[in-house]
Enzyme design. Structure first.
Site, PDB file in Angstrom:
ATOM      1  N   TRP A 101     133.425  76.892  30.060  1.00  6.76           N
ATOM      2  CA  TRP A 101     134.052  75.964  31.209  1.00  6.76           C
ATOM      3  C   TRP A 101     135.041  76.866  31.921  1.00  6.76           C
ATOM      4  O   TRP A 101     135.353  76.387  33.099  1.00  6.76           O
ATOM      5  CB  TRP A 101     134.872  74.792  30.394  1.00  6.76           C
ATOM      6  CG  TRP A 101     133.610  73.835  29.803  1.00  6.76           C
ATOM      7  CD1 TRP A 101     133.191  73.891  28.493  1.00  6.76           C
ATOM      8  CD2 TRP A 101     132.521  73.420  30.456  1.00  6.76           C
ATOM      9  NE1 TRP A 101     132.144  73.232  28.432  1.00  6.76           N
ATOM     10  CE2 TRP A 101     131.654  72.804  29.354  1.00  6.76           C
ATOM     11  CE3 TRP A 101     132.189  73.253  31.688  1.00  6.76           C
ATOM     12  CZ2 TRP A 101     130.551  72.068  29.801  1.00  6.76           C
ATOM     13  CZ3 TRP A 101     131.161  72.401  32.079  1.00  6.76           C
ATOM     14  CH2 TRP A 101     130.310  71.942  31.170  1.00  6.76           C
ATOM     15  N   ASP A 170     142.620  72.499  31.470  1.00  4.35           N
ATOM     16  CA  ASP A 170     141.851  71.654  31.195  1.00  4.35           C
ATOM     17  C   ASP A 170     141.946  71.056  29.689  1.00  4.35           C
ATOM     18  O   ASP A 170     141.947  71.921  28.552  1.00  4.35           O
ATOM     19  CB  ASP A 170     140.584  72.447  31.400  1.00  4.35           C
ATOM     20  CG  ASP A 170     139.180  71.562  31.114  1.00  4.35           C
ATOM     21  OD1 ASP A 170     139.375  70.363  30.474  1.00  4.35           O
ATOM     22  OD2 ASP A 170     138.184  71.924  31.504  1.00  4.35           O
ATOM     23  N   LYS A 194     135.083  62.227  25.527  1.00  5.34           N
ATOM     24  CA  LYS A 194     134.959  62.889  24.451  1.00  5.34           C
ATOM     25  C   LYS A 194     136.111  61.996  23.807  1.00  5.34           C
ATOM     26  O   LYS A 194     135.805  61.407  22.421  1.00  5.34           O
ATOM     27  CB  LYS A 194     135.615  64.511  24.305  1.00  5.34           C
ATOM     28  CG  LYS A 194     134.389  64.892  25.330  1.00  5.34           C
ATOM     29  CD  LYS A 194     135.187  66.614  25.651  1.00  5.34           C
ATOM     30  CE  LYS A 194     134.336  67.183  26.779  1.00  5.34           C
ATOM     31  NZ  LYS A 194     133.039  67.428  26.799  1.00  5.34           N
TER      32      LYS A 194
HETATM   33  C1  LIG Z   1     136.479  71.987  28.272  1.00  2.17           C
HETATM   34  C2  LIG Z   1     135.602  71.324  28.959  1.00  2.17           C
HETATM   35  N1  LIG Z   1     135.811  71.262  30.595  1.00  2.17           N
HETATM   36  C3  LIG Z   1     134.997  70.860  31.569  1.00  2.17           C
HETATM   37  C4  LIG Z   1     133.876  70.281  30.983  1.00  2.17           C
HETATM   38  C5  LIG Z   1     132.924  69.466  32.126  1.00  2.17           C
HETATM   39  O1  LIG Z   1     133.235  68.012  32.230  1.00  2.17           O
HETATM   40  P1  LIG Z   1     132.557  67.153  33.335  1.00  2.17           P
HETATM   41  O2  LIG Z   1     131.114  66.938  32.612  1.00  2.17           O
HETATM   42  O3  LIG Z   1     133.374  65.932  32.729  1.00  2.17           O
HETATM   43  O4  LIG Z   1     132.413  67.568  34.316  1.00  2.17           O
HETATM   44  C6  LIG Z   1     133.574  69.778  29.652  1.00  2.17           C
HETATM   45  C7  LIG Z   1     132.395  69.248  29.211  1.00  2.17           C
HETATM   46  O5  LIG Z   1     131.933  69.092  28.294  1.00  2.17           O
HETATM   47  C8  LIG Z   1     134.358  70.354  28.877  1.00  2.17           C
HETATM   48  O6  LIG Z   1     134.120  70.402  27.571  1.00  2.17           O
END
Ligand SMILES: Cc1ncc(COP(=O)(O)O)c(C=O)c1O
Length: 365
Positions: A101, A170, A194
């Protein structure tokens, strides 16, 4: 009714009591004769719902008055673009690369900024730790970290000091899993699916001075924080139902001791599983002690032959699912197994997992 223990990394298990309220209020929410799904977002019926959710976020996360709380769409992934688009002044930002991510955030920032410096990384050892970088300095518009790395199961145990440079994090997979000092950050963001709500809403907590109006006119209206801030997250139709469920989840968090209560609950669950893994002859945890997530716990068997390991992992995941323990496969990019034990996962779920792991180890050693 037969419910499974759901170890999915997201969307994830929600507190059962929340689902029961959703069911009870499905046809008639608070005597309005409507489901929240059917309400106009600008109605007198919906207004107190969204305002209440904001108040609950502020209370539980101790959000100071000089921060805005926004409910946006497009997932955490849209924040990967909104952050550089809105925080860019000199075209320079720093990122720490701790996994998939983080890397996606870095790649997206590179579309918009001249310089994206990766000031630390854990790629040398397959992202199984958080690098030691307690201070980050430089002429950056902001510094970005991923506080909990969902796929690799690592978590920052400290907050780096960035001085006057806004720190952006994040917190998708650790929001409200433990207390967090919001004042250390310029911007926090989390996809809700989550720890907060069903998918569809992204929580953004942003310090007011970072919400700028003087942006290039090429920045799309929907990707500007000032658009959403000026309109109370109602510039367009917000994800009304997900926001409503977030409110119910936040009530549950409060009833269970707030962020401090979540830390206690999550530490108890994670310690149980890590202790089991660390003392096992059959399994092992993949993350260094000191960098371990309370939320996502990846693990492997000690099988070293790659083909045999793949077969045994597959067998583990299938037999666990048959036993009512679902979504235990590791992320498709890393393989192995992963138990995501977010706030709503009960200690009984973790105990059931360990009992299954023990039985599987005995049968397959
Ligand atoms: C730490 C983290 N950041 C970003 C995301 C992406 O999130 P989204 O699917 O809401 O775009 C995730 C998805 O699992 C994640 O775990």
């Amino acid at each position: 009714m037969s419910r499974v223990f759901n170890f999915s990394a997201g969307p994830s298990t929600l507190p059962e009591s929340v689902l029961e309220i959703c069911a009870k209020e499905m046809l008639d929410c608070h005597g309005t004769g409507q489901s929240v799904m059917e309400m106009s977002h600008r109605s007198n019926a919906y207004k107190p719902i969204i305002e209440g959710v904001e108040a609950k976020v502020r209370e539980l996360m101790h959000v100071p008055d000089n921060y805005k709380v926004l409910f946006l769409q497009g997932g955490a992934s849209t924040q990967f673009a909104m952050i550089p688009l809105n925080l860019n002044k000199t075209g320079k930002a720093a990122y720490v690369d701790t996994g998939v991510w983080s890397k996606k955030a870095i790649e997206e920032a590179r579309r918009f900024l001249d310089t994206v410096d990766v000031v630390a990384s854990s790629r040398d050892r397959g992202c199984c730790y958080i690098p030691e970088i307690r201070e980050i300095k430089g002429d950056y518009d902001y510094v970005h970290i991923t506080l909990n790395n969902t796929i690799y199961g690592t978590k920052w145990s400290y907050i780096p000091d960035t001085g006057d440079i806004p720190l952006v994090a994040d917190i998708s997979s650790c929001v409200l899993s433990e207390p967090l000092d919001v004042t250390k950050f310029g911007l926090l963001y989390a996809g809700a699916q989550k720890n907060l709500a069903p998918a569809g809403v992204t929580l953004v907590i942003i310090r007011e001075d970072l919400i700028r109006e003087e942006l290039p006119k090429t920045v799309p209206t929907m990707l500007r924080y000032d658009t959403h801030s000026k309109n109370g997250s109602m510039f367009n139709t917000p994800p009304c139902y997900s926001i409503y469920v977030m409110g119910l989840v936040l009530d549950w968090v409060k009833e269970n001791g707030g962020a401090e209560g979540m830390l206690k609950r999550n530490t108890e669950k994670a310690e149980l599983l890590y202790n089991y893994l660390d003392n096992s002859d059959y399994y092992h945890a993949t993350v260094d002690k000191g960098s371990r997530s309370l939320m996502n716990i990846p693990f492997l068997t000690k099988e070293t032959d790659p083909d045999k390991a793949t077969a045994i992992n597959k067998k583990f995941v299938a037999e666990a699912a048959a036993a009512g323990l679902v979504n235990l496969a590791g992320h498709r990019l890393v393989g192995g197994m992963r138990a995501s034990i977010y706030n709503a996962m009960s200690i009984d779920g973790v105990k059931a997992l360990i009992a299954f792991m023990d039985k599987f180890a005995k049968e397959n050693a």
